[in-house]
Design a protein around this motif. Structure first.
Motif, PDB file in Angstrom:
ATOM      1  N   VAL A  30       0.800  -1.183  -0.094  1.00  0.00           N
ATOM      2  CA  VAL A  30      -0.027   0.017   0.014  1.00  0.00           C
ATOM      3  C   VAL A  30       0.779   1.166  -0.036  1.00  0.00           C
ATOM      4  CG1 VAL A  30      -1.910  -0.966   1.193  1.00  0.00           C
ATOM      5  CG2 VAL A  30      -0.365   0.162   2.395  1.00  0.00           C
ATOM      6  N   CYS A  31       1.987   1.238   0.032  1.00  0.00           N
ATOM      7  CA  CYS A  31       3.134   2.335   0.137  1.00  0.00           C
ATOM      8  C   CYS A  31       3.307   2.756  -1.326  1.00  0.00           C
ATOM      9  CB  CYS A  31       4.271   1.723   0.933  1.00  0.00           C
ATOM     10  SG  CYS A  31       5.593   2.999   0.872  1.00  0.00           S
ATOM     11  N   ASN A  32       3.211   3.946  -1.548  1.00  0.00           N
ATOM     12  CA  ASN A  32       3.473   4.509  -2.874  1.00  0.00           C
ATOM     13  C   ASN A  32       5.072   4.440  -3.061  1.00  0.00           C
ATOM     14  OD1 ASN A  32       0.788   5.058  -3.566  1.00  0.00           O
ATOM     15  ND2 ASN A  32       0.960   7.171  -2.739  1.00  0.00           N
ATOM     16  N   PHE A  33       5.990   4.621  -2.267  1.00  0.00           N
ATOM     17  CA  PHE A  33       7.180   4.610  -2.556  1.00  0.00           C
ATOM     18  C   PHE A  33       7.656   3.258  -2.798  1.00  0.00           C
ATOM     19  CE2 PHE A  33      11.615   4.523  -0.683  1.00  0.00           C
ATOM     20  CZ  PHE A  33      12.367   5.237  -1.659  1.00  0.00           C
ATOM     21  N   CYS A  34       7.088   2.363  -1.899  1.00  0.00           N
ATOM     22  CA  CYS A  34       7.449   1.052  -1.953  1.00  0.00           C
ATOM     23  C   CYS A  34       7.138   0.480  -3.336  1.00  0.00           C
ATOM     24  CB  CYS A  34       6.900   0.012  -1.143  1.00  0.00           C
ATOM     25  SG  CYS A  34       7.454   0.649   0.613  1.00  0.00           S
ATOM     26  N   ASN A  35       6.038   0.837  -3.890  1.00  0.00           N
ATOM     27  CA  ASN A  35       5.598   0.207  -5.088  1.00  0.00           C
ATOM     28  C   ASN A  35       6.359   0.940  -6.403  1.00  0.00           C
ATOM     29  OD1 ASN A  35       3.248  -1.267  -4.533  1.00  0.00           O
ATOM     30  ND2 ASN A  35       2.025   0.382  -4.050  1.00  0.00           N
ATOM     31  N   SER A  36       6.632   2.233  -6.020  1.00  0.00           N
ATOM     32  CA  SER A  36       7.561   2.833  -7.196  1.00  0.00           C
ATOM     33  C   SER A  36       8.881   1.921  -7.195  1.00  0.00           C
ATOM     34  CB  SER A  36       7.909   4.349  -6.816  1.00  0.00           C
ATOM     35  OG  SER A  36       6.588   4.988  -6.960  1.00  0.00           O
ATOM     36  N   SER A  37       9.260   1.756  -6.138  1.00  0.00           N
ATOM     37  CA  SER A  37      10.505   1.130  -5.827  1.00  0.00           C
ATOM     38  C   SER A  37      10.436  -0.364  -6.700  1.00  0.00           C
ATOM     39  CB  SER A  37      11.141   0.961  -4.473  1.00  0.00           C
ATOM     40  OG  SER A  37      11.129   1.934  -3.914  1.00  0.00           O
ATOM     41  N   VAL A  38       9.593  -1.058  -6.419  1.00  0.00           N
ATOM     42  CA  VAL A  38       9.421  -2.286  -7.099  1.00  0.00           C
ATOM     43  C   VAL A  38       9.175  -2.060  -8.601  1.00  0.00           C
ATOM     44  CG1 VAL A  38       7.583  -4.306  -7.417  1.00  0.00           C
ATOM     45  CG2 VAL A  38       8.236  -3.518  -5.247  1.00  0.00           C
ATOM     46  N   ASN A  39       8.557  -1.306  -9.167  1.00  0.00           N
ATOM     47  CA  ASN A  39       8.314  -0.977 -10.343  1.00  0.00           C
ATOM     48  C   ASN A  39       9.695  -0.681 -11.203  1.00  0.00           C
ATOM     49  OD1 ASN A  39       5.801  -1.400 -10.857  1.00  0.00           O
ATOM     50  ND2 ASN A  39       5.244   0.671 -10.201  1.00  0.00           N
ATOM     51  N   LEU A  40      10.765   0.110 -10.476  1.00  0.00           N
ATOM     52  CA  LEU A  40      12.181   0.464 -10.650  1.00  0.00           C
ATOM     53  C   LEU A  40      12.900  -1.042 -10.882  1.00  0.00           C
ATOM     54  CD1 LEU A  40      14.331   2.432 -11.605  1.00  0.00           C
ATOM     55  CD2 LEU A  40      14.623   2.821  -9.068  1.00  0.00           C
ATOM     56  N   LEU A  41      12.729  -1.748  -9.717  1.00  0.00           N
ATOM     57  CA  LEU A  41      13.409  -2.877  -9.802  1.00  0.00           C
ATOM     58  C   LEU A  41      13.045  -3.822 -10.987  1.00  0.00           C
ATOM     59  CD1 LEU A  41      15.350  -4.748  -8.280  1.00  0.00           C
ATOM     60  CD2 LEU A  41      13.479  -5.448  -6.552  1.00  0.00           C
ATOM     61  N   ILE A  42      11.882  -3.762 -11.367  1.00  0.00           N
ATOM     62  CA  ILE A  42      11.561  -4.821 -12.430  1.00  0.00           C
ATOM     63  C   ILE A  42      11.935  -4.224 -13.706  1.00  0.00           C
ATOM     64  CG2 ILE A  42       9.282  -5.357 -13.965  1.00  0.00           C
ATOM     65  CD1 ILE A  42       7.764  -5.424 -11.157  1.00  0.00           C
ATOM     66  N   ARG A 129       7.602   7.380   5.164  1.00  0.00           N
ATOM     67  CA  ARG A 129       7.326   7.282   3.615  1.00  0.00           C
ATOM     68  C   ARG A 129       5.989   7.348   3.194  1.00  0.00           C
ATOM     69  NH1 ARG A 129       7.290   2.122   6.255  1.00  0.00           N
ATOM     70  NH2 ARG A 129       5.483   0.742   5.349  1.00  0.00           N
ATOM     71  N   TYR A 130       5.171   6.984   4.553  1.00  0.00           N
ATOM     72  CA  TYR A 130       3.449   7.583   4.072  1.00  0.00           C
ATOM     73  C   TYR A 130       3.187   8.842   3.921  1.00  0.00           C
ATOM     74  CZ  TYR A 130       2.221   2.671   5.050  1.00  0.00           C
ATOM     75  OH  TYR A 130       2.358   1.296   5.188  1.00  0.00           O
ATOM     76  N   LYS A 131       4.075   9.833   4.741  1.00  0.00           N
ATOM     77  CA  LYS A 131       3.976  11.119   4.852  1.00  0.00           C
ATOM     78  C   LYS A 131       4.384  11.828   3.803  1.00  0.00           C
ATOM     79  CE  LYS A 131       6.298  13.097   8.227  1.00  0.00           C
ATOM     80  NZ  LYS A 131       6.954  13.571   9.292  1.00  0.00           N
ATOM     81  N   TRP A 132       5.534  11.283   3.282  1.00  0.00           N
ATOM     82  CA  TRP A 132       6.284  11.822   1.976  1.00  0.00           C
ATOM     83  C   TRP A 132       5.730  11.507   0.748  1.00  0.00           C
ATOM     84  CZ3 TRP A 132      11.681  10.302   3.970  1.00  0.00           C
ATOM     85  CH2 TRP A 132      12.002  11.259   5.025  1.00  0.00           C
ATOM     86  N   PHE A 133       5.593  10.354   0.730  1.00  0.00           N
ATOM     87  CA  PHE A 133       4.908   9.781  -0.632  1.00  0.00           C
ATOM     88  C   PHE A 133       3.518   9.255  -0.766  1.00  0.00           C
ATOM     89  CE2 PHE A 133       9.600   8.946  -0.208  1.00  0.00           C
ATOM     90  CZ  PHE A 133       9.730   9.512  -1.161  1.00  0.00           C
ATOM     91  N   GLY A 134       2.761   9.071   0.435  1.00  0.00           N
ATOM     92  CA  GLY A 134       1.248   8.832   0.468  1.00  0.00           C
ATOM     93  C   GLY A 134       1.305   7.100   0.154  1.00  0.00           C
TER      94      GLY A 134
END
Length: 152
Positions: A30-42, A129-134
């Motif tokens: 549910v973390c936008n930063f984590c999801n973006s990181s996974v997309n970058l990793l892919i 991370r939630y505060k900064w990236f939602g």
């Protein structure tokens, strides 16, 4: 003859995930930063080395039971399972870099810094991370092109 001493929680987790033969990145779905990181990793993982599963998924509940609860809730953002071992916090991030190959494998230089220092920086980012990236209300749905790399 007994079965030996009881296994620690981490050893039990390692036995549970032992059937997977590829590195798995568990992430906060549910973390936008984590999801973006996974997309970058892919995008960086051209050899498709990694599998992925959100920490909220049924797979995470079965394969790494209680991992999110054992980590401070604000710091359960990325966990790496590789070669029968779980890597947490900054070790997970550095381990992912090493597994990606050159030039990302230069991340191994980060191991010269003490773990407490690396984890302090990791924790600061994770707590904010939630505060900064939602955050989202539900976990991300993977792109159909890479859906086979996501564990349910």
């Amino acid at each position: 003859m007994g079965a030996g001493p009881p296994k620690s929680k981490l050893e039990q987790v390692q036995v549970t995930v032992g059937a997977i033969d590829r590195p798995v990145v568990f992430f906060d779905g549910v973390c936008n930063f984590c999801n973006s990181s996974v997309n970058l990793l892919i995008a960086l993982d051209r050899k498709s080395r990694f599998l992925f599963a959100s920490l909220q998924s049924e797979t995470a509940k079965k394969l790494v039971p209680g991992i999110a609860a054992r980590l401070d809730g604000t710091e359960a953002s990325m966990v790496l399972y590789d070669s029968g071992k779980l890597k947490l916090k900054s070790d997970a991030i550095l381990g992912i870099g090493v597994l990606l190959g050159f030039p990302w494998s230069l991340a191994r230089i980060g191991y010269i810094f003490p773990r407490f220092l690396r984890n302090s920086i990791y924790g600061w980012i994770a707590r904010n991370r939630y505060k900064w990236f939602g955050k989202k209300e539900v976990c991300m749905i993977p792109d159909p092109k890479v859906k086979d790399r996501f564990l349910p």
